[in-house]
Design a protein around this motif. Structure first.
Motif, mmCIF file in Angstrom:
data_model
loop_
_atom_site.group_PDB
_atom_site.id
_atom_site.type_symbol
_atom_site.label_atom_id
_atom_site.label_comp_id
_atom_site.label_asym_id
_atom_site.label_seq_id
_atom_site.Cartn_x
_atom_site.Cartn_y
_atom_site.Cartn_z
ATOM 1 N N PRO A 1 0.919 -1.195 -0.047
ATOM 2 C CA PRO A 1 -0.025 0.066 -0.011
ATOM 3 C C PRO A 1 0.952 1.194 0.080
ATOM 4 O O PRO A 1 1.778 1.474 0.803
ATOM 5 N N GLY A 2 0.548 2.247 -0.924
ATOM 6 C CA GLY A 2 1.274 3.354 -0.872
ATOM 7 C C GLY A 2 2.422 3.299 -1.956
ATOM 8 O O GLY A 2 3.131 4.226 -2.254
ATOM 9 N N GLY A 3 2.629 1.994 -2.586
ATOM 10 C CA GLY A 3 3.726 1.881 -3.511
ATOM 11 C C GLY A 3 4.879 0.981 -2.999
ATOM 12 O O GLY A 3 5.012 0.794 -1.940
ATOM 13 N N GLY A 4 5.248 0.311 -3.956
ATOM 14 C CA GLY A 4 6.472 -0.411 -3.634
ATOM 15 C C GLY A 4 6.307 -1.813 -3.493
ATOM 16 O O GLY A 4 4.925 -2.355 -3.980
ATOM 17 N N TYR A 5 6.909 -2.584 -3.021
ATOM 18 C CA TYR A 5 6.615 -4.098 -2.769
ATOM 19 C C TYR A 5 6.975 -4.562 -1.373
ATOM 20 O O TYR A 5 7.743 -4.032 -0.663
ATOM 21 N N ILE A 6 6.267 -5.667 -1.141
ATOM 22 C CA ILE A 6 6.415 -6.329 0.107
ATOM 23 C C ILE A 6 6.446 -7.611 0.131
ATOM 24 O O ILE A 6 5.555 -8.210 -0.722
ATOM 25 N N GLU A 7 7.142 -8.412 0.943
ATOM 26 C CA GLU A 7 7.151 -10.032 0.925
ATOM 27 C C GLU A 7 6.229 -10.345 2.256
ATOM 28 O O GLU A 7 6.598 -9.959 3.235
ATOM 29 N N LEU A 8 5.384 -11.303 1.896
ATOM 30 C CA LEU A 8 4.419 -11.633 3.061
ATOM 31 C C LEU A 8 4.166 -13.241 2.852
ATOM 32 O O LEU A 8 4.483 -13.847 1.833
ATOM 33 N N SER A 9 4.028 -13.672 4.108
ATOM 34 C CA SER A 9 3.516 -15.117 3.887
ATOM 35 C C SER A 9 2.384 -15.389 4.671
ATOM 36 O O SER A 9 1.977 -14.745 5.890
ATOM 37 N N GLY A 10 1.685 -16.465 4.156
ATOM 38 C CA GLY A 10 0.173 -16.939 4.763
ATOM 39 C C GLY A 10 -0.562 -17.521 3.990
ATOM 40 O O GLY A 10 -0.428 -17.322 2.747
ATOM 41 N N THR A 11 -1.712 -18.026 4.369
ATOM 42 C CA THR A 11 -2.751 -18.688 3.493
ATOM 43 C C THR A 11 -3.420 -17.500 2.707
ATOM 44 O O THR A 11 -4.057 -17.844 1.827
ATOM 45 N N SER A 12 -3.500 -16.220 3.351
ATOM 46 C CA SER A 12 -4.047 -15.165 2.574
ATOM 47 C C SER A 12 -3.283 -14.879 1.341
ATOM 48 O O SER A 12 -3.637 -14.294 0.357
ATOM 49 N N MET A 13 -2.127 -15.273 1.172
ATOM 50 C CA MET A 13 -1.170 -15.001 -0.016
ATOM 51 C C MET A 13 -1.465 -16.351 -0.886
ATOM 52 O O MET A 13 -1.389 -16.190 -2.091
ATOM 53 N N ALA A 14 -1.756 -17.571 -0.500
ATOM 54 C CA ALA A 14 -1.990 -18.670 -1.306
ATOM 55 C C ALA A 14 -3.307 -18.755 -1.754
ATOM 56 O O ALA A 14 -3.430 -19.028 -3.183
ATOM 57 N N THR A 15 -4.250 -18.113 -1.403
ATOM 58 C CA THR A 15 -5.516 -17.974 -1.779
ATOM 59 C C THR A 15 -5.812 -17.341 -3.036
ATOM 60 O O THR A 15 -6.525 -17.776 -3.868
ATOM 61 N N PRO A 16 -5.170 -16.191 -3.196
ATOM 62 C CA PRO A 16 -5.238 -15.476 -4.616
ATOM 63 C C PRO A 16 -4.581 -16.437 -5.910
ATOM 64 O O PRO A 16 -5.138 -16.313 -6.998
ATOM 65 N N VAL A 17 -3.582 -17.233 -5.526
ATOM 66 C CA VAL A 17 -3.194 -18.306 -6.343
ATOM 67 C C VAL A 17 -4.417 -19.101 -6.933
ATOM 68 O O VAL A 17 -4.487 -19.321 -8.174
ATOM 69 N N VAL A 18 -5.008 -19.581 -5.975
ATOM 70 C CA VAL A 18 -5.942 -20.460 -6.353
ATOM 71 C C VAL A 18 -7.165 -19.676 -7.042
ATOM 72 O O VAL A 18 -7.757 -20.173 -7.976
ATOM 73 N N THR A 19 -7.572 -18.553 -6.674
ATOM 74 C CA THR A 19 -8.624 -17.637 -7.314
ATOM 75 C C THR A 19 -8.299 -17.484 -8.680
ATOM 76 O O THR A 19 -9.097 -17.411 -9.459
ATOM 77 N N GLY A 20 -6.911 -16.988 -8.766
ATOM 78 C CA GLY A 20 -6.413 -16.750 -10.357
ATOM 79 C C GLY A 20 -6.416 -18.112 -11.161
ATOM 80 O O GLY A 20 -7.054 -17.899 -12.390
ATOM 81 N N ALA A 21 -6.150 -19.273 -10.593
ATOM 82 C CA ALA A 21 -6.265 -20.466 -11.433
ATOM 83 C C ALA A 21 -7.980 -20.668 -11.818
ATOM 84 O O ALA A 21 -8.135 -21.111 -12.895
#
Length: 182
Positions: A103-123
């Motif tokens: 948020p606000g620009g740039g990138y961040i590295e995160l871990s969690g099932t909240s990060m895995a869920t969009p991968v399945v949503t995209g699939a």
């Protein structure tokens, strides 16, 4: 995509979040929800992921490598059974050390099932793009039927590791016109 969750206080039949996602699913809206990040303890699937209808996503750690051979279930990924003693998650996808927009620009590295869920949503979105007539139930069945079994218990990996290539190949087979001799 619901990259969120809370400890359930009641079963899916009366849990407000579960009732909401069940209604959405029955209305034709595909719902993917995070399993939660309270692993490796059992019985830690969060709501609304406790719903038996929706796709509940756990996390696998791809170790930052392309080959899948070294990928392992992330310790933090919540495990089943649910509060109702149902098997969850439905499948797992990469969710450890995922680079995302900040948020606000740039990138961040995160871990969690909240990060895995969009991968399945995209699939799921890619499958729907290929065949817009698919129902949420058909997409869930396709994703779970083609998931790669990694040898973990069902309460840890569900059907297994998301395999979009296999799901697309199976869908292509289903969409090929059948040769009928007249």
């Amino acid at each position: 995509n619901l990259s969120l969750g809370a400890p359930p206080e009641q079963g899916y039949r009366t849990d407000p979040a579960s009732k909401a996602v069940n209604a959405a699913w029955k209305a034709g809206i595909l719902v993917c929800a995070a399993a939660g990040n309270s692993g490796p303890r059992q019985r830690t699937i969060t709501t609304p992921g406790i719903s038996p209808l929706i796709i509940t996503v756990g996390s696998i750690d791809d170790q930052g490598t392309i080959p899948r051979a070294d990928d392992e279930i992330a310790d933090f990924s919540s495990r089943g059974p649910t509060i109702d003693r149902l098997a969850k998650p439905d499948l797992v996808a990469p969710g450890a050390k995922i680079t995302s927009l900040k948020p606000g620009g740039g990138y961040i590295e995160l871990s969690g099932t909240s990060m895995a869920t969009p991968v399945v949503t995209g699939a799921a979105a890619l499958l729907w793009q290929k065949d817009p007539d698919l129902t949420p139930d058909q997409i869930k069945k396709l994703l779970t039927a083609t998931a790669e079994d990694r040898g973990y218990h069902r309460q840890i990996q569900g059907a297994g590791y998301l395999n979009l290539s296999a799901a697309l190949a199976r869908l292509n087979e289903q969409l090929e016109p059948k040769n009928v001799e007249t």
